[in-house]
Design a protein around this motif. Structure first.
Motif, PDB file in Angstrom:
ATOM      1  N   ILE A  60      38.974  69.323  35.243  1.00 15.65           N
ATOM      2  CA  ILE A  60      39.064  71.386  35.222  1.00 15.65           C
ATOM      3  C   ILE A  60      39.769  71.316  33.583  1.00 15.65           C
ATOM      4  CG2 ILE A  60      40.893  73.166  36.110  1.00 15.65           C
ATOM      5  CD1 ILE A  60      42.132  71.350  38.666  1.00 15.65           C
ATOM      6  N   LEU A  61      39.185  72.308  33.358  1.00 13.34           N
ATOM      7  CA  LEU A  61      39.538  72.722  31.826  1.00 13.34           C
ATOM      8  C   LEU A  61      39.830  73.931  32.179  1.00 13.34           C
ATOM      9  CD1 LEU A  61      39.142  73.171  28.818  1.00 13.34           C
ATOM     10  CD2 LEU A  61      36.979  74.083  29.269  1.00 13.34           C
ATOM     11  N   LEU A  62      41.116  74.017  31.434  1.00  9.03           N
ATOM     12  CA  LEU A  62      42.389  75.199  31.353  1.00  9.03           C
ATOM     13  C   LEU A  62      42.171  75.835  30.270  1.00  9.03           C
ATOM     14  CD1 LEU A  62      45.504  74.016  33.385  1.00  9.03           C
ATOM     15  CD2 LEU A  62      43.463  76.010  34.127  1.00  9.03           C
ATOM     16  N   THR A  63      41.133  77.219  29.627  1.00  8.52           N
ATOM     17  CA  THR A  63      40.991  77.797  28.838  1.00  8.52           C
ATOM     18  C   THR A  63      41.677  78.939  28.463  1.00  8.52           C
ATOM     19  OG1 THR A  63      39.745  77.414  26.525  1.00  8.52           O
ATOM     20  CG2 THR A  63      38.506  78.393  28.874  1.00  8.52           C
ATOM     21  N   GLY A  64      41.512  79.580  26.836  1.00  3.12           N
ATOM     22  CA  GLY A  64      42.141  80.973  27.286  1.00  3.12           C
ATOM     23  C   GLY A  64      42.832  81.216  25.749  1.00  3.12           C
TER      24      GLY A  64
END
Length: 179
Positions: A14-18
């Protein structure tokens, strides 16, 4: 030789970006605990391993050496079961991720969160502008298959809990489809 593609992994990545301040770290750490996954904060890894290639005087922060970051993380991500937290996403190899979640926060909340972190001036304004213009969301959509990119609101504790439940369910469904 294994390439690390999703077809060969038994555990999702999973990539969590922002934009900074949208809640990636809080969400990522809680998800890792709930799903028994490996949490990787790219900023922390870069700091620990000194994966930089200079200093940005304007933003008062180091420039990330993206190639060295990829080299550092490639083996662990090929194995799967990782949650990666970073405010940018276009330089990561597409093969690494099964899900890309872009956290979004309304401008007032984001401004207040960043101000509490000590952001000011151009750094504060540019990050809020980045959120207004959906820069990270557009980056994610242009860098990964649209079918794996999801936008999540991250304004309240209720949003956080909803996001946790949504991601948990998606990962469990992905995992059951691998069996």
């Amino acid at each position: 030789m294994a390439t690390g593609n999703a077809e060969e992994r038994n555990s999702a990545n999973i990539l969590l970006t922002g934009t900074p301040g949208t809640g990636k770290t809080t969400l990522g750490q809680e998800l890792a605990e709930r799903l028994s996954m490996n949490y990787i904060n790219v900023g922390d890894v870069a700091k620990e391993k000194e994966l930089y290639e200079g200093w940005d005087d304007e933003y008062e922060c180091p420039f990330l050496d993206e190639e060295r970051v990829i080299d550092e993380l490639d083996d662990v991500l090929r194995q799967g079961g990782c949650i990666v937290d970073y405010h940018s996403c276009e330089f990561f190899p597409e093969r690494w991720f099964d899900f890309v979640f872009v956290l979004r926060t309304d401008n007032t909340n984001l401004y207040n969160r960043l101000e509490q972190r000590g952001y000011s001036g151009k750094k504060l304004e540019d990050n809020v502008q980045c959120e207004i213009f959906q820069t990270i969301l557009e980056e994610a959509v242009s860098s990964y298959l649209p079918s794996i990119v999801f936008e999540l609101q991250s304004n309240t504790p209720e949003d956080m809990e909803s996001n946790l439940c949504t991601i948990e369910e998606m990962v469990k469904r992905w995992t059951s489809n691998k069996r």
